[in-house]
Each structure stands twice: as C-alpha cells, then as structure tokens.
Design a protein around this motif. Structure first.
Motif, short mmCIF file in Angstrom:
data_model
loop_
_atom_site.label_atom_id
_atom_site.label_comp_id
_atom_site.label_asym_id
_atom_site.label_seq_id
_atom_site.Cartn_x
_atom_site.Cartn_y
_atom_site.Cartn_z
N ASP A 57 -12.57 -4.33 -5.30
CA ASP A 57 -12.77 -3.46 -4.16
C ASP A 57 -12.31 -4.16 -2.89
N PHE A 58 -12.29 -3.41 -1.78
CA PHE A 58 -11.95 -4.02 -0.51
C PHE A 58 -13.04 -5.02 -0.11
N ALA A 59 -12.61 -6.07 0.56
CA ALA A 59 -13.55 -7.11 0.96
C ALA A 59 -14.13 -6.75 2.33
N PRO A 60 -15.46 -6.77 2.48
CA PRO A 60 -16.05 -6.54 3.80
C PRO A 60 -15.70 -7.68 4.74
N VAL A 61 -15.33 -7.35 5.96
CA VAL A 61 -14.90 -8.37 6.93
C VAL A 61 -16.12 -8.92 7.65
N GLY A 62 -16.28 -10.23 7.60
CA GLY A 62 -17.33 -10.89 8.37
C GLY A 62 -18.71 -10.80 7.77
N ARG A 63 -18.87 -10.30 6.55
CA ARG A 63 -20.19 -10.16 5.95
C ARG A 63 -20.50 -11.40 5.11
N THR A 64 -20.60 -12.53 5.77
CA THR A 64 -20.96 -13.80 5.14
C THR A 64 -21.92 -14.53 6.06
N TYR A 65 -22.68 -15.45 5.49
CA TYR A 65 -23.59 -16.25 6.32
C TYR A 65 -22.80 -17.12 7.29
N TRP A 66 -21.63 -17.56 6.86
CA TRP A 66 -20.80 -18.38 7.75
C TRP A 66 -20.44 -17.59 9.01
N ALA A 67 -19.97 -16.36 8.83
CA ALA A 67 -19.60 -15.54 9.99
C ALA A 67 -20.81 -15.25 10.87
N SER A 68 -21.97 -15.03 10.26
CA SER A 68 -23.18 -14.78 11.05
C SER A 68 -23.56 -16.00 11.87
N TRP A 69 -23.49 -17.17 11.27
CA TRP A 69 -23.84 -18.38 12.00
C TRP A 69 -22.83 -18.69 13.10
N LEU A 75 -0.64 -7.35 16.35
CA LEU A 75 -1.76 -8.15 15.84
C LEU A 75 -2.68 -7.30 14.98
N LEU A 76 -2.94 -6.07 15.39
CA LEU A 76 -3.81 -5.18 14.62
C LEU A 76 -3.23 -4.90 13.24
N ILE A 77 -1.95 -4.55 13.18
CA ILE A 77 -1.33 -4.23 11.90
C ILE A 77 -1.27 -5.47 11.02
N ASN A 78 -0.95 -6.61 11.60
CA ASN A 78 -0.90 -7.86 10.83
C ASN A 78 -2.28 -8.20 10.26
N SER A 79 -3.33 -7.98 11.04
CA SER A 79 -4.68 -8.28 10.58
C SER A 79 -5.10 -7.36 9.44
N ILE A 80 -4.78 -6.07 9.56
CA ILE A 80 -5.13 -5.12 8.50
C ILE A 80 -4.36 -5.44 7.22
N ILE A 100 -5.92 -6.39 3.54
CA ILE A 100 -5.57 -5.68 2.31
C ILE A 100 -5.16 -6.67 1.22
N MET A 101 -4.53 -7.78 1.61
CA MET A 101 -4.06 -8.75 0.63
C MET A 101 -5.18 -9.60 0.05
N VAL A 152 0.85 -1.18 0.00
CA VAL A 152 0.00 0.00 0.00
C VAL A 152 0.88 1.23 0.00
N PRO A 153 0.33 2.38 -0.36
CA PRO A 153 1.12 3.60 -0.36
C PRO A 153 1.67 3.90 1.02
N SER A 154 2.95 4.25 1.04
CA SER A 154 3.61 4.63 2.30
C SER A 154 3.53 3.52 3.33
N MET A 155 3.57 2.25 2.86
CA MET A 155 3.54 1.16 3.84
C MET A 155 4.76 1.20 4.73
N GLY A 156 5.90 1.69 4.16
CA GLY A 156 7.08 1.84 5.00
C GLY A 156 6.83 2.78 6.15
N THR A 157 6.05 3.85 5.88
CA THR A 157 5.69 4.77 6.95
C THR A 157 4.85 4.09 8.01
N ILE A 158 3.91 3.24 7.54
CA ILE A 158 3.05 2.55 8.49
C ILE A 158 3.86 1.64 9.39
#
Length: 479
Positions: A437-449, A55-60, A64-65, A12-18
């Motif tokens: 586009d970016f994928a919505p996190v957890g917006r599946t029937y599997w995650a809901s169940w 953990l937060l940065i790794n998850s984000i 993104i990937m 991503v842009p400026s990932m080195g900064t992140i």
C-alpha cells in the motif's frame, strides 16, 4: 536497461499527462496568466510558483516510489512484456526516493552556481532563473534518469549522511526565519502605529496577539483531551513542556530588563512563536503511530489509502509552500528580503538643472515626487520599465533589483529536497511494513520527535533573540 529510463516517467497511470501538466504550469506565460487572474503579479512571483510546483511533483513522485505499486503499474501498462529490474536491487523504495530527490537537488545546486552575482533582471543570466522552462524541465527529468545509473552504494552514503545534514539545516533555517518573521511583523505594526497613530493598526496588533494565544490554548486543550490519555507518557511530556515553554517566553518578553534593552519586544512576537510551536507539537502527537493507542485519529480513519494519499499531498504542499517562503524571506540571512531598493544612479535631490531630454525631465520629476512622498518608491521601477523600448516588461518587478537572492533561493530548495528524502525514508520499515500500500508520510516516531524537538529549538532561538541584547549590548542598538 532501456526500461529503466522509463521508470521516472511511467510509474503511474497517465504519468505523461501529469508531467505535461507540470510543464505547462511551469511555463512563465501560464504562471503569469494564473497570477493575473488573482491580481497584479510580478515575474518573480510566477517564477517562485513554478519552482514550488516542480518541488511538489518531485516530492509526490518520490513518495510513489516507496512501494512496488509504481513498478507493478508500469509493468501492467506494458501488458507484462516489460519486467523492471535495476542493476543492484529493487527500483523502488529507500534508494529510489534518494535518487529522485538527489536529481532535483543537483539541479538546484547547478542553478545556484549559474546565478551567483545576479542582482537584477537586466543581467542576461537572470533569464536562466525566470525563463527557459522547457530546457530546465528536460534537464530535471534527465537528471532523474541519470540518477538511476549511479551505484546504490553512493546513495547509501548520501542518504545516511549528506541528506540528513541537509534536512537538519533546512529545519534550523525554517525556525530562524519564523522567529525573524515574528519580530518583523510586530515591529512593522509598531512602526505603523507610531507613524499614523491608527486605531486600526492597534486593533490588528492586539487582535492578532490575542487570537494566536487563544489558538495556542485551544490546541493545547485538544491535545490533552485526545492525545494525553493514561499510558501516553511521551505525549503528556511533550504537551506539558510546550505549555511551560510558552509561558516562559511570554513572561520573559515583557520582563523589565528585556524591555529596557529592546523596547520593541513583547507579546506579539511571543504569540506567533507560541502558536507555531504548539502547532508543531500537535502535529507530532497526531501523526505518531498508534501502537500504544495514543493516536485516536488513526483509529477513526475511514479508507486507509484515501486518507494516506490526502495526507501525503497536503504534507508535500506544505513543504513546497514553506520552502518558497523561506527561500525568498532572506532578511534573517542577510538577503534582500522585502526592502525597497532603488537603482544606484537614482539620487533623490532637488531638480537644479535643465534636463537634456523629455525622458530625463520625467525621470527627475519622478525622483523628486518620490522624495517628497507624493508617489511610492516603485514608481521609479515602473518608469524604468516603460522607458525600455521594444520590450514588454510590465510584469518585470526586478528591473532595478531582484526581489530575493537567486543563489540562496536554490540552495534552500536543495536543502528542501534533502528534507523530503529524509522525511520519506527515515524509519521506512514502519511506514511500508505491508509492502503493498501507499506509505503514510511522517507517521513515525522519528518524525514526531523531530517536530517536538524543533518546537523546543524554536523557543530557544526566540529566547536568545530576547536576551542577546543584554548579553551582547555592543552588537545591538534599538535607539
């Protein structure tokens, strides 16, 4: 292949900064400075903040990937001179998510092995947990790079079996600790009421119980109004069953038979379990797909990309916070929890002999004062800190005993990486259908169940803690 080494760092842009920001935030000195701005903060708290940030940065980064956007952006940053391709397929998507979370998971497994048996910060290996942030960050990033050289077949097995098992264990662990927290909170309030006969503590206990039941009722009404319209049978069943379970556990908790064997059981614990399970159910119905027109929140959203980004970041923040709390709340798992532990050689007896030095005289006076209740127990820890010449340990709150099990802490973080990977990749074809586009996190029937069933399991675990003293009376003593 050389370009492959840059994927995790240049996606991503400026990932080195992140990552520079992550490195600075994860430094022990920076974490301590941030904590000091909010009040007194021990070294153990700064350490937990640092691991939560990783953990937060790794998850984000994993999120993104999921789409080709990361690879396309990397190629664009190199003015299209660098074409990114992996040996056995695309460098983004399902496998990339598991590669990145596998890397962090292995990092925590190695840390757990290195920290086995560490009981205080006096142990030289404790520095591995609380320090060396530069080498640890380099090791984490190196593991991410190495993971992209592992054959894809390995991650097909890892993602479909190992990660799924780890995610299940993480969910069960969270539910067990939630039930334990409910009992601990209620019992603590009852102890304060018994010891001080304080009206304030009575008000806290009664007010929190009524407040949580009111919140549960409000969320249930909102769900029926917005998510249980005609044709939404799944939502109607989930909401109704949650309400039934809520009423059942509340009645059971005050049943005379339960009170006879466990007089500390009551509505306070039931209220906390009820509000959490109702929240899980509401989260499930509000994050399901809208193919049956049962989720008005999706239709009401404005800019899709903005809403998805905000939702993903909030989800990852929640996972990071929940993991950190679970990793340090080890009471239900036989861990140290929040209990006060004094050094083994500290015996609170009367001073019966003349100390050999001023230091020993001060130590014995402190022990006697703690025994009489004149000083808090952590005064002994402060004395230990001040007695170590040549080092500044004013922020070290683990000189006598660690606040949590280091090894268990990292095992739980390993399970959290499995949960993040599973959450992002289960039914991935639904969330990344357009591929642009970016994928919505957890917006599946599997995650809901998963959330709906987790609420049911939580009710079951809590109900078992109520009836277990009746079924197995020899193993419980509430006298």
């Amino acid at each position: 292949m050389g370009a492959l080494l840059s994927i995790p760092l240049m996606a991503v842009p400026s990932m080195g900064t992140i990552f520079g920001f992550a490195a600075s935030c994860c430094g022990a000195a920076t974490c301590s400075a941030v904590c000091s701005a909010c009040g007194k903060c021990g070294n153990s708290v700064a350490t937990r903040i640092a691991y939560a940030l990783i953990l937060l940065i790794n998850s984000i980064l994993s999120w993104i990937m999921l789409t080709p956007w990361a690879i396309n952006k990397l190629q664009h940053l190199t003015l299209d001179y660098m074409k990114i391709s992996c040996p056995d397929g695309e460098c983004y998507g399902w496998v990339a998510v598991h590669r990145i979370n596998f890397a962090l998971g292995i990092f925590h497994i190695i840390m757990a092995i290195l920290l086995l048996g560490v009981n205080s910060s006096k142990n030289p290996r404790a520095a591995i947990q609380n320090g060396f942030w530069g080498p640890k960050l380099i090791a984490w990033l190196a593991l991410i790079v190495v993971s992209f050289f592992i054959p894809e077949a390995f991650f097909m097995f890892w993602g479909n079996y190992i990660a799924l098992i780890g995610a299940t264990l993480f969910l069960l662990l969270g539910l067990i600790l939630l039930v334990d927290l409910a009992h601990t909170w209620a019992e603590y309030c009852l102890e304060r009421i018994d010891s001080t006969d304080s009206r304030a503590w009575r008000g806290v206990l009664i007010g929190s119980t009524l407040g949580m039941y009111a919140a549960s009722l409000a969320m249930t009404i909102i769900q029926y109004i917005f998510f249980a319209s005609s044709g939404c049978s799944m939502n109607q069943a989930a909401i109704t069953l949650n309400l039934i379970f809520l009423l059942v556990v509340s009645v059971v908790s005050v049943h005379p038979a339960i009170q006879e064997y466990n007089p500390k059981a009551g509505l306070a614990q039931s209220a906390m379990v009820a509000v959490y399970c109702t929240y899980l159910t509401m989260s499930a119905v509000s994050m399901e797909p809208d193919d049956k027109h049962c989720n008005p929140l999706i239709r009401a959203q404005g800019t899709r990309t903005t809403s998805i980004v905000i939702g993903a970041v909030v989800t990852m923040l929640t996972v990071a916070y929940t993991t950190t709390r679970a990793a340090t709340q080890g009471v239900a798992l036989g861990g140290k929890g929040k209990s006060i532990r004094l050094p083994d050689d500290d015996e609170h007896d009367m001073v019966t002999q003349q100390p050999d030095s001023r230091r020993e005289m001060r130590a014995q006076a402190l022990r006697q004062a703690v025994e009489e209740g004149s000083l808090p127990a952590d005064a002994l820890d402060d004395d230990d800190d001040e007695s170590d010449s040549g080092t500044n340990t004013s922020k070290d709150d683990e000189r006598s005993s660690t606040q949590y099990s280091y090894a268990l802490f990292h095992i739980i973080f390993f399970l959290a990486t499995a949960w993040v990977a599973t959450l992002l990749t289960m039914n991935i074809e639904e969330s990344t259908r357009d591929g642009k586009d970016f994928a919505p996190v957890g917006r599946t029937y599997w995650a809901s169940w998963v959330k709906i069933v987790s609420a049911w399991v939580c009710y079951g675990i809590y109900a078992w803690t109520l009836v277990a003293p009746i079924v197995l009376p020899d193993r419980f003593d509430f006298s």
